[in-house]
Design an enzyme around this catalytic site. Sequence first.
Site, PDB file in Angstrom:
ATOM      1  CB  SER A   1      -5.402   4.758   1.660  1.00  0.00           C
ATOM      2  OG  SER A   1      -5.288   5.865   1.018  1.00  0.00           O
TER       3      SER A   1
ATOM      4  CB  THR B   1      -2.197  13.280   4.623  1.00  0.00           C
ATOM      5  OG1 THR B   1      -2.431  12.255   3.859  1.00  0.00           O
ATOM      6  CG2 THR B   1      -0.588  13.338   4.935  1.00  0.00           C
TER       7      THR B   1
ATOM      8  CG  ASN C   1      -4.728  17.064  -0.465  1.00  0.00           C
ATOM      9  OD1 ASN C   1      -5.957  16.964  -0.600  1.00  0.00           O
ATOM     10  ND2 ASN C   1      -4.405  15.795   0.415  1.00  0.00           N
TER      11      ASN C   1
ATOM     12  CD  GLN D   1       3.220   4.561   2.238  1.00  0.00           C
ATOM     13  OE1 GLN D   1       4.007   5.516   1.647  1.00  0.00           O
ATOM     14  NE2 GLN D   1       2.237   4.922   2.903  1.00  0.00           N
TER      15      GLN D   1
ATOM     16  CE  LYS E   1       4.641   7.326  -1.783  1.00  0.00           C
ATOM     17  NZ  LYS E   1       3.791   7.899  -1.041  1.00  0.00           N
TER      18      LYS E   1
ATOM     19  CE  LYS F   1       4.081   7.954   5.892  1.00  0.00           C
ATOM     20  NZ  LYS F   1       3.925   8.561   4.745  1.00  0.00           N
TER      21      LYS F   1
ATOM     22  CE  LYS G   1      -3.944   2.034   0.176  1.00  0.00           C
ATOM     23  NZ  LYS G   1      -3.356   2.879  -0.857  1.00  0.00           N
TER      24      LYS G   1
ATOM     25  N   GLY H   1      -2.644   8.131  -4.516  1.00  0.00           N
ATOM     26  CA  GLY H   1      -2.199   9.248  -5.163  1.00  0.00           C
ATOM     27  C   GLY H   1      -1.103   9.763  -4.145  1.00  0.00           C
ATOM     28  CG  ASP H   2       2.921  10.807  -2.890  1.00  0.00           C
ATOM     29  OD1 ASP H   2       3.916  11.584  -3.423  1.00  0.00           O
ATOM     30  OD2 ASP H   2       3.088  10.701  -1.654  1.00  0.00           O
TER      31      ASP H   2
END
Length: 448
Positions: free
Chosen positions: A380, A212, A243, A113, A128, A116, A92, A167-168
Amino acid sequence: MHQKDTLGELYEQVVQRNPAEPEFHQAVLEVLESLSPVIAKHPEYKEAKLLERICEPERQIIFRVPWVDDSGTVQIHRGFRVEFNSALGPYKGGLRFHPSVNLGVVKFLGFEQIFKNSLSGMPIGGGKGGSDFDPKGRSDNEIMRFCQSFMTELYRHIGEYTDVPAGDIGVGARELGFMFGQYKRLTNRYESGVLTGKGLGWGGARVRKEATGYGTVYFVREMLSAQGTNLEGKEVVVSGSGNVAIYAMEKVQQLGGTVVACSDSGGYLYDPAGIDVGLVRQIKEIERGRISDYAARRQNGSDFVAGASIWELPCQVALPCATQNELTGSDAKTLIGNGVMAVAEGANMPCTPEAVKLFRETGTLFGPAKAANAGGVATSALEMQQNASRDSWSFDYSEQRLKDIMVEIHRSCFETAEEYGRPGDYVFGANTTGFCRVADAMLAFGVI
């Protein structure tokens, strides 16, 4: 051999095996530096070579992305997906479209990630991806053609039980829509859970776009609360104006703080009366403009300062929410000298090692990215839950779930740091908690 020597040797091996990837080296070193007492307490981790295994991605995918621009010219970009660790669940992590994207950047993001996602308490692994494509200045049709080409390769590597991108930077609802449409076309399946961050009308979750930024501020609130204070009346500086920054600013102001500055790549905006978040959102999200337009439209004494560092401004709370390594050791000295109380990373690894070292040495409350900005990926995972159950939750319920997750992340980091005699060291607490959860699952699975 001494544990520190062993970890130092491992770091050197990582550097040798992954040359010219400084961001990845930095991320690995930051985790390894926390783990000596953990390995001493859990020799079984060393015997199973879990550290060596966790530093090596399970799978790295690099592919060509050809597409045709509006002038009829063929363009070639490179796509990446690093599926780093699936011990806790399907891979993820987001997709980043930016010229700076390369394998080292994607590996650093994927490595972060893992921990996290572990800290979030949700059943998700770490990965990622992205491309060196720059959506800035491109037409909607060009972005659609690129996204369709990108997904034409990526689709064979992802799935709701395999790998779930989101997204990123450079990838929002527009880009996700084009990619999901192509995935649906190629697979002939409406598999909502294969991507997160989707639009509300086609499987998205409420609070995902806010998560976030909101989560970072909730983490700050918990750090301050542990010291007997809160955000009420405090001046806050937020780097970035995308964002994460927008919704961090919104939540700070909801909790009684005053955001006096934000930034973009051109410079920073200073508004001593408090940033008008609605105007920033209008300029950045709807008009896709630059925050330099803000001062002329606000006409209240606000000022845009071109080419300067936002960290020169005095504040009690600093939230770096732009990009990696944006806040340097020199910036940290300035912030500390100006009386900053708390710093939390809304972006991924935005503080350099020198900056982090200074914050920790001076006792500045510091929330590392893998803890402070975990709200995005946690939400997410909540989106995946809703997709799996064909459900849709209310905004208030979704935000409460996010709030509960961030409170729990803070509690686990805080208590782990105390357990090892490192009170208030959120970097140690986050690295140790995140690592141990993944390591225990890897031990259970055997050598795979």
